[in-house]
Motif scaffolding. Structure first.
Motif, PDB file in Angstrom:
ATOM      1  N   UNK A   1       0.843  -1.206   0.000  1.00 49.80           N
ATOM      2  CA  UNK A   1       0.000   0.000   0.000  1.00 49.80           C
ATOM      3  C   UNK A   1       0.872   1.248   0.000  1.00 49.80           C
ATOM      4  N   UNK A   2       1.966   1.211   0.747  1.00 45.30           N
ATOM      5  CA  UNK A   2       2.859   2.377   0.755  1.00 45.30           C
ATOM      6  C   UNK A   2       3.391   2.618  -0.657  1.00 45.30           C
TER       7      UNK A   2
ATOM      8  N   UNK B   1       1.963   1.714  -3.465  1.00 48.28           N
ATOM      9  CA  UNK B   1       0.862   2.180  -4.319  1.00 48.28           C
ATOM     10  C   UNK B   1       0.578   3.652  -4.061  1.00 48.28           C
ATOM     11  N   UNK B   2       0.681   4.086  -2.800  1.00 47.72           N
ATOM     12  CA  UNK B   2       0.389   5.493  -2.485  1.00 47.72           C
ATOM     13  C   UNK B   2       1.398   6.383  -3.193  1.00 47.72           C
TER      14      UNK B   2
ATOM     15  N   UNK C   1       0.714   6.472  -6.832  1.00 56.34           N
ATOM     16  CA  UNK C   1      -0.461   7.264  -7.200  1.00 56.34           C
ATOM     17  C   UNK C   1      -0.114   8.742  -7.212  1.00 56.34           C
ATOM     18  N   UNK C   2       0.689   9.191  -6.240  1.00 54.42           N
ATOM     19  CA  UNK C   2       1.054  10.611  -6.275  1.00 54.42           C
ATOM     20  C   UNK C   2       1.898  10.882  -7.519  1.00 54.42           C
TER      21      UNK C   2
ATOM     22  N   UNK D   1      -0.554  11.398 -10.342  1.00 51.61           N
ATOM     23  CA  UNK D   1      -1.209  12.711 -10.255  1.00 51.61           C
ATOM     24  C   UNK D   1      -0.234  13.806 -10.646  1.00 51.61           C
ATOM     25  N   UNK D   2       1.001  13.711 -10.178  1.00 51.71           N
ATOM     26  CA  UNK D   2       1.967  14.784 -10.459  1.00 51.71           C
ATOM     27  C   UNK D   2       2.346  14.776 -11.931  1.00 51.71           C
TER      28      UNK D   2
ATOM     29  N   UNK E   1      -0.336  16.546 -13.638  1.00 49.97           N
ATOM     30  CA  UNK E   1      -0.289  17.971 -13.298  1.00 49.97           C
ATOM     31  C   UNK E   1       0.848  18.647 -14.056  1.00 49.97           C
TER      32      UNK E   1
ATOM     33  N   UNK F   1       8.874  17.764  -6.126  1.00 51.52           N
ATOM     34  CA  UNK F   1       8.118  16.723  -5.433  1.00 51.52           C
ATOM     35  C   UNK F   1       8.073  15.472  -6.282  1.00 51.52           C
TER      36      UNK F   1
END
Lengths: 74, 89
Positions: B16-17, B19-20, B23-24, B27-28, B31, B44
């Motif tokens: 899960x860590x 995957x988190x 996922x960021x 998103x980045x 963006x 970042x």
């Protein structure tokens, strides 16, 4: 949590063949008004972002069932 | 793998860590596609990419390869065809 749902009340005439539509929901999520995303928006932590589905709380627009809102979305 | 053929509990928290962080990164990336000159987001992104690589290496060292076709190393014997399969995780 602001709700992004608005309601439309269609006109129901006495001569309508079918039963009248009371009110119709429509969604106006924030990205409609946002336009270009400003830099440096507040962010979720990675784990929260994973469960919320977006990195920015400002863009988090969950969809709930308008017809029986009490039932929690699966 | 553990003798009694079952996944250790820490498998899921590590996954899960990873995957988190991934996922960021997704998103980045999206963006940064529209904001190429945002230095803050770019820093970042690079730190998240580095963290993701570290997490992935640690994960694969403990639980086996995550990706095939050369994206992950495999220990002896060949690990890729062993359980758990993606749908069993």
């Amino acid at each position: 949590m602001p709700t992004y749902r608005k309601w439309y009340y269609p006109y129901s005439s006495p001569f309508d063949p079918c039963p009248p539509l009371t009110r119709v929901p429509y969604e106006t999520p924030v990205q409609l008004y946002l336009g270009f995303q400003p830099p440096g928006m507040k962010q979720f932590s990675p784990l929260q972002a994973l469960s919320h589905g977006t990195l920015w709380p400002g863009l988090y627009t969950p969809y709930t069932d308008p017809y029986n809102p009490k039932k929690k979305e699966a | 793998m553990a003798k009694e053929n079952k996944l250790p509990e820490s498998y899921y928290t590590d996954l899960q860590a990873l995957q988190a962080v991934d996922f960021t990164l997704v998103e980045l990336t999206l963006y940064l596609d529209t904001h190429p000159d945002d230095l803050e987001a770019l820093k970042q992104f690079n730190s998240a990419a580095k963290k993701s690589a570290e997490l992935r290496a640690a994960f694969e060292a403990r639980y086996g390869p995550l990706r095939e076709f050369g994206h992950s190393y495999s220990s002896y014997p060949w690990q890729w065809s062993k359980a758990p399969w993606p749908w069993q995780v």
